[in-house]
Design an enzyme around this catalytic site. Sequence first.
Site, short mmCIF file in Angstrom:
data_model
loop_
_atom_site.label_atom_id
_atom_site.label_comp_id
_atom_site.label_asym_id
_atom_site.label_seq_id
_atom_site.Cartn_x
_atom_site.Cartn_y
_atom_site.Cartn_z
N GLY A 102 1.17 -0.90 -0.10
CA GLY A 102 0.46 0.02 0.39
C GLY A 102 0.48 1.16 -0.04
O GLY A 102 2.29 1.11 -0.28
N ASN A 140 3.18 -1.10 12.54
CA ASN A 140 3.03 -0.36 13.48
C ASN A 140 2.43 -1.18 14.90
O ASN A 140 1.50 -1.78 14.27
CB ASN A 140 1.87 0.87 13.67
CG ASN A 140 1.70 2.55 12.22
OD1 ASN A 140 3.64 2.49 13.06
ND2 ASN A 140 1.17 2.70 11.37
N LYS A 157 7.80 4.36 18.67
CA LYS A 157 6.71 4.53 18.20
C LYS A 157 5.85 4.41 18.56
O LYS A 157 4.46 5.16 18.03
CB LYS A 157 7.15 4.36 16.93
CG LYS A 157 6.32 3.50 15.63
CD LYS A 157 6.50 5.07 15.08
CE LYS A 157 5.55 5.54 13.81
NZ LYS A 157 5.81 4.47 12.67
#
Length: 314
Positions: free
Chosen positions: A9, A104, A187
């Site tokens: 993507g 993520n 993160k």
Amino acid sequence: MRICFIGAGALGSTIGGTLARGGAEVWLIDPFQAHVDAINASGLRMLEGDAESVVKVRACTSAAELGAEADLLIVLVKSYHTRDAIRAAAPIIGPRTVVMSLQNGLGHEDILSEEVGRDRVMAGKTYIGGVLLGPGRVRSGVMGKETVIGELDGSVTERARRISETFNRAGILTQLSDNILGAMWDKLFINVAGGGVTAITGLTYGGLYSLPILEECALAAISEGISVAQAAGVKISITEPRRAWTMASAGLPPEFKTSMLQSLQSGNLTEVDYIHGSVVRWGARLNVPTPVNSTLVALVKGIEYARCDYPGKA
């Protein structure tokens, strides 16, 4: 080095295209047929600022089409597709294949380890951004954006050095870490800053950063995450919530939409279980209260239930 991306993507195309432009052999594997066809027909069009370039890179819709093993397999599918994706990649996973997640949130490495063995798995986190503008065309944000990779046990290996050198040679600013777990939590705090709040409110960063009451909510969610990480004994570099809040918007325009918001607006499930949900699960394990993140998870799941093809929905 043959590098294969499972999930091409916005982010997979951006990183894969950058590596291909730097001379690496790259394959993009994604079920989006129109995207794959456009890349194979005319190359991947990468828009950076006002300049657009075309990168020659190979693409296909399934790993079985490659006919060769990958040296490095980078997983960038939505978190809830991780197990199915790595199983589908079996035809290109050989004795020397390294599998690395750049997704993520937390928990992907455990899934990958269960499927291919922990000794094959590395972890990474990236601050690179990308927006898929249409089939075969992506807006990429690579300049100045750091990527951190490392072995799960904290060792610095030859394979990790080789991957880091390949990334840096292509212009992807990459740091080889002996504390990748800490980098992963750092993160996570960035994702916690805006993910759930924007998904629930429907606001872009312009709106999110204009309302003090939303800032207070985000800072409280980040603070919970920091407390959980510290209780777990994780060595983190972000220990003050406002730092994560500031970093989350650095270099992004007011119209920026988090991936969680984009998922809901597209009628898709979010990765909330791997972001805010990670804080909640680790907090429960360590007896650290996480009421803000628990509430954000519940509200996002409520919106998913209302808008999406939710598992178990009547």
